[in-house]
Design an enzyme around this catalytic site. Structure first.
Site, PDB file in Angstrom:
ATOM      1  N   ASN A   1       0.840  -1.205   0.000  1.00 21.13           N
ATOM      2  CA  ASN A   1       0.000   0.000   0.000  1.00 21.13           C
ATOM      3  C   ASN A   1       0.875   1.255   0.000  1.00 21.13           C
ATOM      4  O   ASN A   1       0.768   2.117   0.883  1.00 21.13           O
ATOM      5  CB  ASN A   1      -0.935  -0.009   1.207  1.00 21.13           C
TER       6      ASN A   1
ATOM      7  N   HIS B   1      -8.668   3.636   8.111  1.00 17.63           N
ATOM      8  CA  HIS B   1      -9.163   2.349   7.626  1.00 17.63           C
ATOM      9  C   HIS B   1     -10.603   2.090   8.047  1.00 17.63           C
ATOM     10  O   HIS B   1     -11.350   1.432   7.318  1.00 17.63           O
ATOM     11  CB  HIS B   1      -8.267   1.213   8.132  1.00 17.63           C
TER      12      HIS B   1
END
Length: 419
Positions: free
Chosen positions: A242, A273
């Site tokens: 990521n 998140h």
């Protein structure tokens, strides 16, 4: 204000989605695109702030190249945040990279940099992304096939199965822990590689040529699968996983935090998140693992790198340790809830938590002075190497017909290339 509002609005939406609509159930809803737009809005806000409201000498080298010196128009702002290429899965890109692409100057800028001649004109045609797109679509297909077949036969939830915990030996349990978490990764490989391929197919993502003259279409790539699977340190894994989100965390949090930047950055990552408790357990555990891995690497690694044979043995051992540590850390991220997460950790007697704390007590951890000019480019452990490469990879920035001329922009990037 922009950062707090955008992140706060995202959090409210996450709470609504998780605790009102579908707790524990994945759905392709609005939250994914909102996470990407939150990154873009906050990134651009800081870049405008750096470019228009801070002194140039107060900025780090990367902040200077990212700084936006003119307020974007409404069309430019909405185009950057809501363009079709990255609206669903990203990945995040810098505003300057995007505007350079939209204005059709990315290829000429890359050519000028590579040759070190600022005013040279090139008549060559734009490079084709067809090969890169085909390769990435092949990776997508293989990842999807793996996910639809192997992943379902190796559920992460089996790690907390009562019978499995009671009958399996420790080596078997750790081996299954590794393979089950490895099997959970292809869905991310699929989504991020497909998003990268979509941008490349539109012509965005060109990063010049390698030493053999082969085109490179990884300007905004979000992962490097080979480095992930064969990483020999916690840092190396996070450097290649990521990637664009790690850069965002560094730029908006780590570089600007006045105290405990590593802890603040991990907490921000958890908030971004979502609101599942498992995310917070994972990222708080990640703080311990990151600091412990840094301490071990700083104090031990240099004893094992002089002899090639010893280095190979060291790499094998650290690869095994890294894969187990990563798997151990991210189990709550998959399980989501507190009870199953604590069931897993208690069944392991919190062994890696305790080991990390003991490491931090035994080995000294080098401290950095964030405020000094000498250390102005210090980065979090997971992105230091990444940024060294991305000063070349990511900061391919152009101007937007404002007070920064294109000549100044190319000079900035060419100096970075030489460094």
């Amino acid at each position: 204000y922009c950062f707090v509002f955008a992140l706060g609005y995202l959090t409210v939406c996450q709470i609504t989605r998780v605790y009102i609509f579908d707790y524990g159930q994945y759905s392709a809803d609005f939250s994914g695109p909102m996470m990407i737009i939150t990154q873009k809005i906050t990134s651009l806000a800081f870049e405008i702030h750096d470019g228009m409201f801070r002194k140039n000498e107060d900025l780090t080298p990367s902040q200077r190249c990212l700084a936006v010196r003119r307020m974007p128009s409404l069309l430019e702002y909405l185009s950057y945040n809501c363009n079709f290429m990255g609206i669903l899965a990203g990945p995040l890109c810098s505003y300057k990279d995007y505007i350079t692409f939209i204005e059709g100057r990315s290829y000429q800028l890359q050519q000028s940099e590579a040759n070190g001649k600022e005013d040279t004109k090139y008549e060559q045609t734009d490079p084709s992304p067809n090969i890169a797109v085909a390769q990435k679509l092949l990776i997508c297909g293989l990842s999807l096939l793996f996910h639809m077949t192997i992943t379902k036969t190796l559920p992460v939830e089996y790690n907390i199965d009562e019978n499995f915990r009671a009958t399996a030996s420790w080596p078997v349990r750790f081996f299954y822990l590794y393979v089950s978490l490895m099997a959970a990764r292809p869905k991310y490989y699929f989504a991020w590689t497909l998003a990268d391929a979509i941008n490349n197919a539109a012509g965005f993502g060109f990063r010049g040529y390698d030493k053999n003259g082969v085109t490179r279409w990884d300007l905004i790539s979000n992962l490097r699968i080979q480095q992930i699977e064969f990483s020999t340190s916690f840092k190396m894994f996070l450097d290649n996983w990521n990637i664009q989100t790690a850069l965002w965390l560094k730029r908006v949090c780590y570089e600007r935090a006045t105290f405990s930047p590593t802890i603040q950055t991990f907490i921000l990552s958890a908030i971004w998140h979502g609101v599942y408790p498992g995310y917070y357990l994972t990222f708080l555990t990640g703080v311990l693992m990151t600091l412990a891995a840094r301490a071990i690497r700083n104090n031990i690694r240099h004893y094992f790198v002089e002899s090639p044979a010893v280095k190979v043995c060291y790499d094998i051992i650290t690869w095994m340790a890294t894969q187990i540590a990563i798997s151990y850390t991210v189990v709550p991220f998959v399980l989501l809830s507190v009870k199953p997460s604590f069931t897993f950790y208690s069944s392991c007697y919190f062994c890696l938590h305790i080991a990390s704390i003991l490491v931090l007590l035994v080995f000294p951890l080098k401290r950095t002075q964030k405020g000094s000019k000498k250390n102005e480019t210090i980065q979090p452990v997971w992105s230091k190497t990444l940024e060294e490469e991305n000063l070349l990879q990511k900061n391919s920035y152009s101007t937007t017909n404002n007070s920064f001329s294109q000549k100044q922009e190319i000079t900035c990037r060419y100096q970075t290339l030489k460094q």
